[in-house]
Write a protein that holds these residues in place. Structure first.
Motif, PDB file in Angstrom:
ATOM      1  N   LEU A 227     -24.910 -27.878  -2.197  1.00 43.57           N
ATOM      2  CA  LEU A 227     -25.320 -29.021  -1.386  1.00 43.57           C
ATOM      3  C   LEU A 227     -25.131 -28.669   0.090  1.00 43.57           C
ATOM      4  O   LEU A 227     -26.009 -28.884   0.922  1.00 43.57           O
ATOM      5  N   LYS A 228     -23.962 -28.080   0.375  1.00 40.12           N
ATOM      6  CA  LYS A 228     -23.628 -27.724   1.749  1.00 40.12           C
ATOM      7  C   LYS A 228     -24.587 -26.636   2.265  1.00 40.12           C
ATOM      8  O   LYS A 228     -25.122 -26.751   3.361  1.00 40.12           O
ATOM      9  N   LEU A 229     -24.833 -25.622   1.439  1.00 38.81           N
ATOM     10  CA  LEU A 229     -25.742 -24.552   1.867  1.00 38.81           C
ATOM     11  C   LEU A 229     -27.124 -25.127   2.138  1.00 38.81           C
ATOM     12  O   LEU A 229     -27.790 -24.751   3.092  1.00 38.81           O
ATOM     13  N   GLY A 230     -27.535 -26.084   1.276  1.00 32.24           N
ATOM     14  CA  GLY A 230     -28.835 -26.738   1.448  1.00 32.24           C
ATOM     15  C   GLY A 230     -28.893 -27.458   2.794  1.00 32.24           C
ATOM     16  O   GLY A 230     -29.866 -27.326   3.548  1.00 32.24           O
ATOM     17  N   GLN A 231     -27.817 -28.205   3.110  1.00 32.43           N
ATOM     18  CA  GLN A 231     -27.784 -28.950   4.374  1.00 32.43           C
ATOM     19  C   GLN A 231     -27.834 -28.017   5.579  1.00 32.43           C
ATOM     20  O   GLN A 231     -28.366 -28.366   6.628  1.00 32.43           O
ATOM     21  N   GLU A 232     -27.263 -26.816   5.395  1.00 34.02           N
ATOM     22  CA  GLU A 232     -27.278 -25.851   6.502  1.00 34.02           C
ATOM     23  C   GLU A 232     -28.530 -24.965   6.469  1.00 34.02           C
ATOM     24  O   GLU A 232     -28.599 -23.956   7.175  1.00 34.02           O
TER      25      GLU A 232
ATOM     26  N   TYR B 171     -53.211 -39.268 -10.955  1.00 30.79           N
ATOM     27  CA  TYR B 171     -53.355 -40.657 -11.423  1.00 30.79           C
ATOM     28  C   TYR B 171     -54.092 -41.543 -10.425  1.00 30.79           C
ATOM     29  O   TYR B 171     -54.965 -42.304 -10.797  1.00 30.79           O
ATOM     30  N   CYS B 172     -53.707 -41.445  -9.121  1.00 29.78           N
ATOM     31  CA  CYS B 172     -54.358 -42.321  -8.135  1.00 29.78           C
ATOM     32  C   CYS B 172     -55.234 -41.533  -7.171  1.00 29.78           C
ATOM     33  O   CYS B 172     -55.904 -42.102  -6.329  1.00 29.78           O
ATOM     34  N   HIS B 173     -55.210 -40.205  -7.287  1.00 28.00           N
ATOM     35  CA  HIS B 173     -56.055 -39.305  -6.503  1.00 28.00           C
ATOM     36  C   HIS B 173     -55.763 -39.301  -5.013  1.00 28.00           C
ATOM     37  O   HIS B 173     -56.524 -38.765  -4.231  1.00 28.00           O
ATOM     38  N   ASN B 174     -54.646 -39.909  -4.608  1.00 31.55           N
ATOM     39  CA  ASN B 174     -54.233 -39.783  -3.201  1.00 31.55           C
ATOM     40  C   ASN B 174     -53.798 -38.346  -2.923  1.00 31.55           C
ATOM     41  O   ASN B 174     -53.339 -37.666  -3.839  1.00 31.55           O
ATOM     42  N   LYS B 175     -53.890 -37.950  -1.659  1.00 34.93           N
ATOM     43  CA  LYS B 175     -53.426 -36.590  -1.331  1.00 34.93           C
ATOM     44  C   LYS B 175     -51.898 -36.548  -1.454  1.00 34.93           C
ATOM     45  O   LYS B 175     -51.194 -37.434  -0.973  1.00 34.93           O
ATOM     46  N   LEU B 176     -51.401 -35.530  -2.130  1.00 36.45           N
ATOM     47  CA  LEU B 176     -49.949 -35.395  -2.282  1.00 36.45           C
ATOM     48  C   LEU B 176     -49.336 -34.915  -0.973  1.00 36.45           C
ATOM     49  O   LEU B 176     -49.982 -34.195  -0.218  1.00 36.45           O
ATOM     50  N   VAL B 177     -48.075 -35.307  -0.719  1.00 38.46           N
ATOM     51  CA  VAL B 177     -47.416 -34.828   0.493  1.00 38.46           C
ATOM     52  C   VAL B 177     -46.250 -33.910   0.120  1.00 38.46           C
ATOM     53  O   VAL B 177     -45.607 -34.091  -0.910  1.00 38.46           O
ATOM     54  N   ASP B 178     -45.983 -32.932   0.992  1.00 40.94           N
ATOM     55  CA  ASP B 178     -44.862 -32.009   0.758  1.00 40.94           C
ATOM     56  C   ASP B 178     -43.568 -32.632   1.277  1.00 40.94           C
ATOM     57  O   ASP B 178     -43.577 -33.325   2.288  1.00 40.94           O
ATOM     58  N   SER B 179     -42.453 -32.345   0.585  1.00 42.63           N
ATOM     59  CA  SER B 179     -41.156 -32.808   1.080  1.00 42.63           C
ATOM     60  C   SER B 179     -40.771 -31.964   2.289  1.00 42.63           C
ATOM     61  O   SER B 179     -41.385 -30.926   2.547  1.00 42.63           O
ATOM     62  N   GLU B 180     -39.744 -32.422   3.008  1.00 40.93           N
ATOM     63  CA  GLU B 180     -39.327 -31.699   4.217  1.00 40.93           C
ATOM     64  C   GLU B 180     -38.996 -30.238   3.929  1.00 40.93           C
ATOM     65  O   GLU B 180     -39.340 -29.353   4.694  1.00 40.93           O
TER      66      GLU B 180
ATOM     67  N   ASP C 196     -24.862 -40.392   4.832  1.00 38.24           N
ATOM     68  CA  ASP C 196     -25.932 -40.992   5.640  1.00 38.24           C
ATOM     69  C   ASP C 196     -27.209 -41.247   4.884  1.00 38.24           C
ATOM     70  O   ASP C 196     -27.786 -42.320   4.917  1.00 38.24           O
ATOM     71  N   LYS C 197     -27.618 -40.174   4.201  1.00 39.83           N
ATOM     72  CA  LYS C 197     -28.916 -40.192   3.533  1.00 39.83           C
ATOM     73  C   LYS C 197     -28.985 -41.330   2.532  1.00 39.83           C
ATOM     74  O   LYS C 197     -29.989 -42.030   2.426  1.00 39.83           O
ATOM     75  N   ILE C 198     -27.884 -41.482   1.763  1.00 39.86           N
ATOM     76  CA  ILE C 198     -27.862 -42.482   0.705  1.00 39.86           C
ATOM     77  C   ILE C 198     -27.835 -43.883   1.310  1.00 39.86           C
ATOM     78  O   ILE C 198     -28.570 -44.780   0.893  1.00 39.86           O
TER      79      ILE C 198
END
Ligand code: AMP
Ligand code: ZN
Length: 668
Positions: free
Chosen positions: A190-195, A411-420, A556-558
């Motif tokens: 988790l920590k490595l991910g945050q950094e 399902y709804c054919h909207n364009k998918l978005v990438d996560s950060e 924070d995130k939560i």
């Protein structure tokens, strides 16, 4: 008779396998960065071992000497001082079946008939040897190639679980396994991910990488753990059995595993193996099998060893739960949070007793990393309750040839978005019918309100007939009895049952409702935490969540996720409507008494109420529930037709109680 051509083909196959596995060994042992999952390694390693045995006559001894089946392919790195071990640190021979354990026993029988066993978990870490002089830790060495290891004393003294001084004053060398607890591994990643740093593949490699850091401070921070299980030259310390050795280590303050057992027969060993299969899922360290050791030390030398394994012990490995098959089709699905998952439809294949036709491919990055495509031959892994997963190609492809990224929601054919992070994709359309459907399914599922009459089939039926579209409609179903009756397949009785089970939600604990609402990032565990703070559903809308920032459960995130969920008008109205319909659930999590504090219970047999009733009763009075008996269990609550748990409890002298006894214990 094999022709020369055939022989050359077989020799080539074996040499290729040796080279492939040696390269994997190098990545695993020396670079702490495995190239393939352990299961694939085991499959290929065993293939090589079998081929080498079958075609032994095609090779000279010299040619096989360097095979990864014969030697430990780890090197002591130049970063640390190299130290020769007083006694070699060997690997362990493996058994995959009881027959192979029987062979191990038969070999012992050749020299004695008076023996027993000591069984321990095989801890998945890296081995360490620690030397004490006059009660002081003077040196710690890694296994290295078994003959020469790396001096990691400076790092090992940073580990809080390793005693720096002991009461025992003789020269002593103890051996064991350094590992990273699963919970510490998750925290670290988790920590490595945050950094924005690379995550580590698994606890074993994280532990190995950490122990071989030059910066000792990191050892302290990452909280490495260890279990000791061996004393070098035990007889010199008057240790006659492995069981005594375990006690000796415990007495002098070394960390030891508790999941150990003395055994006399193959049946006892079998029982341990069977029990440990479940138990290993509950403990906070990773294991890769169990180690069966001859208990009586006096025979060790006589039994001897090969260059790679001693003959006094063997490691049992559970079947790898890996099979090979073909990917028929790759497709994407969308979950209740909008997260896109890639899946594979497979040529059906049986894995440890169940037929597997679908497996997860996680996300697009996973497909890209493994270079997977339709029609590929792949390895599939299925373990316990875990969803089957494609873990790799059977033979690598030279060119990049993977399934293409899905750009639009299926399902709804909207364009998918990438996560950060770019790792994941989402459908961000609130109105996406699949997201709505998944939310409804979750709302009624075990992790939600647990309305068992509202499974996927009924939800789909009601959705199709426009009887529900969001959770509030579920509570309003009681006003739609006539419409329900018109549905095919729905009798009056089953409708009655559905309405009753929905109504019963009024008595459920608050956390189930919070978890049911699909607030992003809030799973069951956090829902329990939130419930313990807000106490009742109506407070969800006016509670000041920012004050929770000091709790380590929540960041924070939560907090932001909850605040942003509540500030959405649609969600606000949903919660208000639920409350107005009489479902203002309360937190029930507080204990009634602490009469059962620190007592551990296992439940078995048929009782007067469902098992969950007793689980909650015990927990509310401060007790703990475990699923299997161990020497640490305090009570077995046994109903009628109790089976193997009862026998085991009797064997371990664990107090067996009836439900009446339990009620008395909590003053009811
Ligand atoms: P491997 O190197 O995977 O073939 O297995 C041998 C290694 O298992 C040993 O070198 C130890 O580091 C490790 N191991 C883990 N748990 C135990 C245990 N309880 N007893 C002995 N060896 C263990
Ligand atoms: Zn969609």
């Amino acid at each position: 008779m094999n022709s020369n051509n055939d022989i050359e083909k077989i020799r080539k196959e074996i040499f290729d396998l040796q080279a492939k596995i040696s390269a994997w060994d190098n990545a695993y042992y020396n670079l702490d960065s495995p190239e393939v999952p352990d299961e694939i390694y085991d499959v290929e390693f065993n293939k090589l071992k079998a081929l080498e045995e079958k075609y032994a006559s095609f090779f000279s001894d010299e040619e096989l000497k360097n095979s990864p089946t014969r030697k430990i392919n780890a090197l002591a790195s130049d970063l640390f001082k190299k130290v020769k071990h007083k006694r070699p640190m060997l690997s362990l021979n493996k058994a995959y079946s009881l027959d192979e354990i029987q062979k191990f026993i038969d070999n012992i029988k050749k020299i004695t008939s008076d023996f027993s066993f000591f069984i321990e978990p095989k801890i998945d870490g890296l081995s360490i040897s620690i030397i004490y002089e006059d009660g002081k830790l003077v040196r710690a060495i890694t296994r290295g190639d078994g003959i020469t290891g790396e001096d990691v004393t400076a790092n090992v003294v940073q580990m809080s679980c390793i005693p720096k001084t002991i009461e025992y004053k003789e020269s002593l060398e103890v051996r064991g396994e350094v590992y990273l607890a699963i919970s510490d591994f998750e925290k670290l990643n988790l920590k490595l991910g945050q950094e924005n740093k690379n995550k580590l593949a698994n606890p074993r490699n994280a532990a190995a990488g950490t122990l071989r850091q030059l910066n000792s401070q990191i050892i302290k921070e990452r909280n490495l753990s260890a279990f000791l299980y061996y004393v070098v030259d035990p007889l010199q310390h008057n240790i006659k059995t492995m069981q005594e050795e375990h006690e000796f280590l415990k007495t002098y303050g070394f960390p030891v595993t508790h999941e150990v057992q003395h055994a006399n027969t193959l049946q006892d060993i079998e029982e341990y193996i069977r029990n440990f299969k479940n138990q290993k899922l509950l403990i906070d360290y990773e294991t890769d099998g169990v180690v069966i050791k001859l208990n009586e030390v006096q025979y060790f030398d006589k039994l001897g060893s090969t260059a790679k394994f001693p003959h006094y012990a063997i490691a049992f490995k559970y079947e790898p739960n890996v099979e090979t098959t073909t990917i028929k089709r790759i497709y994407a699905t969308v979950g209740r949070t909008g997260l896109v998952t890639y899946n594979a439809e497979l040529e059906p294949v049986e894995i440890s007793g169940s037929l597997v036709s679908f497996a997860t491919l996680n996300n697009f990055q996973y497909i890209k990393d493994l270079n997977l495509n339709e029609n590929d031959l792949v390895y599939i892994k299925k373990a316990g309750e875990i969803i089957p997963c494609v873990i790799g190609l059977i033979s690598g492809k030279k060119e990049i040839d993977h399934f293409q990224k899905v750009e639009f929601c299926p399902y709804c054919h909207n364009k998918l978005v990438d996560s950060e992070t770019g790792l994941e994709q989402f459908c961000s359309n609130d109105q996406c019918p699949e997201i709505q459907r998944r939310k409804l399914i979750h709302f009624c599922s075990k992790d939600g309100l647990d309305i068992n009459t509202m499974g996927e089939r009924n939800i789909d039926l009601f959705l199709k007939n426009s009887l529900i579209s969001n959770p509030i409609d579920i509570f309003n179903l009681k006003n739609k009895k006539q419409d329900l009756l018109k549905l095919n397949r729905m009798g009056e009785k089953s409708i009655e049952n559905i309405l009753i089970s929905i109504d019963e939600c009024k008595n459920k604990p608050l956390y189930k409702m919070i978890s049911a609402l699909s607030i992003p990032l809030i799973g069951v565990k956090l829902a329990k935490f939130v419930a313990s703070k807000i106490k009742s559903l109506h407070n969800l809308l006016n509670y000041d969540f920012s004050q929770l920032i000091d709790y380590h459960e929540i960041g924070d995130k939560i907090i932001n996720s909850i605040i942003s969920w509540i500030s959405n008008d649609f969600n606000k109205k949903l919660v208000e409507d639920i409350i107005n319909l009489g479902y203002d659930l309360k937190d029930e999590n507080e204990s009634i008494t602490n009469l059962l504090e620190n007592k551990s219970f296992v439940i078995t047999g048929t009782l007067g109420h469902p098992r969950s009733y007793f689980e909650r009763l015990i927990e509310k009075n401060g007790g703990l529930i475990h699923s299997s008996i161990s020497s640490k269990t305090n009570y077995l609550l046994a109903g009628e037709n109790a089976g193997s748990k009862l026998q085991k409890a009797n064997k371990l002298n664990i107090t067996i109680i009836t439900e009446e006894d339990l009620f008395k214990m909590i003053g009811q």
